[in-house]
Design a protein around this motif. Structure first.
Motif, PDB file in Angstrom:
ATOM      1  N   THR A  19     -17.977  10.831 -35.939  1.00  0.00           N
ATOM      2  CA  THR A  19     -17.564  12.168 -35.508  1.00  0.00           C
ATOM      3  C   THR A  19     -17.133  12.152 -34.042  1.00  0.00           C
ATOM      4  O   THR A  19     -16.157  12.806 -33.654  1.00  0.00           O
ATOM      5  N   GLN A  26     -17.488  18.443 -39.780  1.00  0.00           N
ATOM      6  CA  GLN A  26     -18.600  18.078 -40.651  1.00  0.00           C
ATOM      7  C   GLN A  26     -19.370  19.333 -41.083  1.00  0.00           C
ATOM      8  O   GLN A  26     -19.785  19.450 -42.224  1.00  0.00           O
ATOM      9  N   ASP A  77     -13.715  15.177 -41.631  1.00  0.00           N
ATOM     10  CA  ASP A  77     -15.086  14.731 -41.378  1.00  0.00           C
ATOM     11  C   ASP A  77     -15.973  15.087 -42.571  1.00  0.00           C
ATOM     12  O   ASP A  77     -16.388  16.227 -42.731  1.00  0.00           O
ATOM     13  N   GLU A  78     -16.263  14.092 -43.385  1.00  0.00           N
ATOM     14  CA  GLU A  78     -17.083  14.244 -44.589  1.00  0.00           C
ATOM     15  C   GLU A  78     -16.649  15.428 -45.455  1.00  0.00           C
ATOM     16  O   GLU A  78     -17.459  16.297 -45.787  1.00  0.00           O
TER      17      GLU A  78
HETATM   18 MG   LIG Z   1     -20.624  12.751 -38.112  1.00  0.00          MG
END
Ligand SMILES: [Mg+2]
Ligand SMILES: Nc1ncnc2c1ncn2[C@@H]1O[C@H](COP(=O)(O)OP(=O)(O)OP(=O)(O)O)[C@@H](O)[C@H]1O
Lengths: 249, 292
Positions: A49, A91, A172-173
């Motif tokens: 991240t 995220q 992010d994810e």
């Molecule tokens: Mg992360």
């Protein structure tokens, strides 16, 4: 191939960031080739991240450069990066919770701060509607983002990016916690985007999704890039697996 | 009695406009200010000076009030907008305290503690508005005109951008929004409209002094917005009616000695607000089940 075609749309060189005594990102080099899906994998706290935050100007790097189409960016802000066609997700999603899903997408493609927007309002509405349709959110367009189900929220965060028409996506994810059906839709969506020439970098813990989706894997650990290459090669490496699954010697 | 009610209705319209203007900052922009009475005051003093020295024309007076408050909001709020979130509340508190002192001390402009007195009856393009009905019509026109402008802006891209940064500043920035400029415009818009309300207030009262522009007033206006429903169009109006009319209604309550009315009002107020925030945190006009 012309040299132009070989220049990655986005690359970083020697990127580094410390938080106090913690070296979160240490001298990372990374190329994101055009139209490919690159998966950024690595254990918790690897600096994935943080790398996104450095690329998008949310954090200022201690050292290193971000290159867009081969040109060094210099100090930048999230706003400037966005205007250069780089879109990111978070995220923790960071949806505009007290706005409807439709407004979330529309707000993502109205960058002007003044009391009006230049350009074609009807075209923006059409782009927003298309992004909602592509992510399966048409029926939920009027619902507040805060009221959406988990998977819908994940897709809304993707719809915002889809609508921008950005050519580089940093996710992010985006697939974490998705049920199998949603996951299949997600994979198809990203494949289609890459097929249109969009350059995708996604952070993902689920190695099944990575295998299914990624053209390349970049493996990060403790702020360093340990390996990169084709998914099969990376995932078969016992040393990396040991780090990834936490049983390092 | 009619005169009293007309007077109350005029005040309700003016405070409705004031609360709606604060709603732009608080409800849409997520910018919590406890200094809104300062800009109301700038508008009132500017309007009073125009009325005393040029002409008591409502258009002229409210334009001057809006302009002065809008411009000064840029000068004063800009440095404060650099701080984030809860720190802005503190910065605005500081501004409110400085401004109260300045209003008291700047005698040549504000008349000091005594204020500016003898503001002539309002006119509109030479027509007298001395009749309370006529001035009420003007106040209502200003209120609904202001609400129409805010509705247009808040339902458009400007309002969406503002709400987006309220909900997630970092995400708004990641989608290319100029957060600093958006906040600046929201503050200027909200404060300019507060200044218009201030100009009308000066004409309505026929005198202005610092007591109307203190921290108490700022907190009351903030309460109007929150009680009514921040971030909704009708909310500030509902809140204004409630918080302005409640004290008026309470003064008719039987059995309370006149000396205790103030204390009883305070207690009822406080209790009502606490209960409301527990059971309806999004305000009366807000969503019934407040999320968060
Ligand atoms: Mg992360
Ligand atoms: N703003 C910050 N201030 C201080 N430390 C930070 C900050 N952001 C990240 N860190 C630290 O830097 C390290 C890398 O964090 P980062 O969020 O980049 O990891 P990650 O690879 O994304 O992990 P995860 O898979 O858990 O999301 C962690 O140790 C984290 O605690």
């Amino acid at each position: 191939m012309t040299p132009q075609a070989m220049t990655p749309p986005l690359a970083v060189r020697g990127l580094a960031k410390h938080f106090g005594g913690l070296a979160a990102v240490q001298g990372v080099d990374l190329d994101l080739p055009a139209g490919l899906i690159t998966a950024l994998v690595g254990p918790n706290g690897a600096g994935k991240t943080t790398l996104f935050n450095l690329i998008t100007g949310a954090l200022a790097p201690d050292a290193g450069d971000v290159l867009l189409d081969g040109a060094r960016l210099g100090p930048t802000t999230p706003r400037q990066i966005a205007r250069r066609g780089v879109a990111r997700s978070f995220q923790d999603l960071r949806l505009f919770d007290h706005m409807s899903a439709g407004e979330n997408v529309l707000a993502a493609i109205e960058p002007a701060a003044w009391f009006w927007q230049p350009g074609d309002a009807a075209a923006r509405r059409a782009a927003a509607a298309a992004a909602l349709a592509d992510t399966g959110l048409t029926a939920a367009a009027g619902a507040l983002a805060a009221d959406l189900a988990y998977a819908e929220r994940k897709f809304l965060s993707l719809a915002r990016i889809l609508a921008t028409g950005a050519r580089i996506w940093l996710l992010d994810e985006p697939a974490s916690g998705l049920d199998p059906a949603s996951r299949a839709r997600f994979v198809a969506l990203l494949r289609a985007a890459a097929g249109r020439g969009i350059t995708v970098c996604l952070i993902e813990h689920n190695l099944d999704i990575v295998t299914e989706l990624a053209d390349r894997i970049v493996f990060l650990d403790q702020g360093r890039k340990l390996a990169e290459g084709a998914p099969e090669a990376i995932l078969r490496d016992p040393a990396l697996a040991a780090i990834y699954f936490g049983d390092r010697a | 009695m009619t005169a009293y009610l007309l007077n109350l209705a005029q005040l309700a319209a003016i405070f409705g406009l004031l609360a709606a203007s604060l709603n732009v900052l608080v409800g849409y922009g997520g910018i919590f200010s406890v200094a809104h009475a300062v800009f109301f005051g700038f508008g009132a003093y500017a309007g009073a000076q125009i009325a005393l020295n040029v002409a008591p024309d409502v258009l002229l007076v409210s334009a001057a009030g809006g302009l002065v408050a809008g411009v000064l909001s840029l000068a004063l709020a800009l440095p404060a907008l650099r701080v984030r979130g809860e720190y802005f509340v503190v910065a605005s508190l500081g501004l409110q305290m400085v401004a109260t002192t300045a209003f008291t001390e700047a005698e040549p402009v504000t008349g000091g503690l005594g204020g500016l007195v003898g503001i002539p009856p309002p006119q509109l393009l030479g027509l007298s508005l001395a009749s309370p009905w006529a001035f009420l019509a003007v106040c209502l026109a200003a209120l609904f005109g202001g609400l129409a402008v805010m509705r247009l802006l808040m339902r458009g891209s400007f309002g969406r951008s503002l709400m987006a940064l309220r909900d997630s500043e970092s995400a708004a920035e990641a989608f290319g929004k100029n957060v600093a400029l958006l906040k600046t415009l929201a503050v200027a818009l909200g404060c300019a409209i507060a200044g218009v309300a201030g100009g009308l207030f000066a004409l309505q009262m026929a005198f202005v002094n610092v007591e109307s522009f203190t921290l108490d007033q700022s907190v009351l206006v903030l309460a109007m917005v929150i009680v009514g429903g921040a971030g909704t169009l009708a909310g500030p109006l509902v809140g204004t009616l409630l918080l302005l009319l409640l004290p008026a209604a309470l003064s008719f309550l039987p059995g309370i000695p006149p000396t205790e009315i103030g204390a009883v009002q305070q207690a009822i107020y406080g209790l009502a607000m606490t209960l409301l925030m527990i059971f309806r945190p999004a305000g009366l006009a807000g969503r019934a089940q407040g999320k968060r």
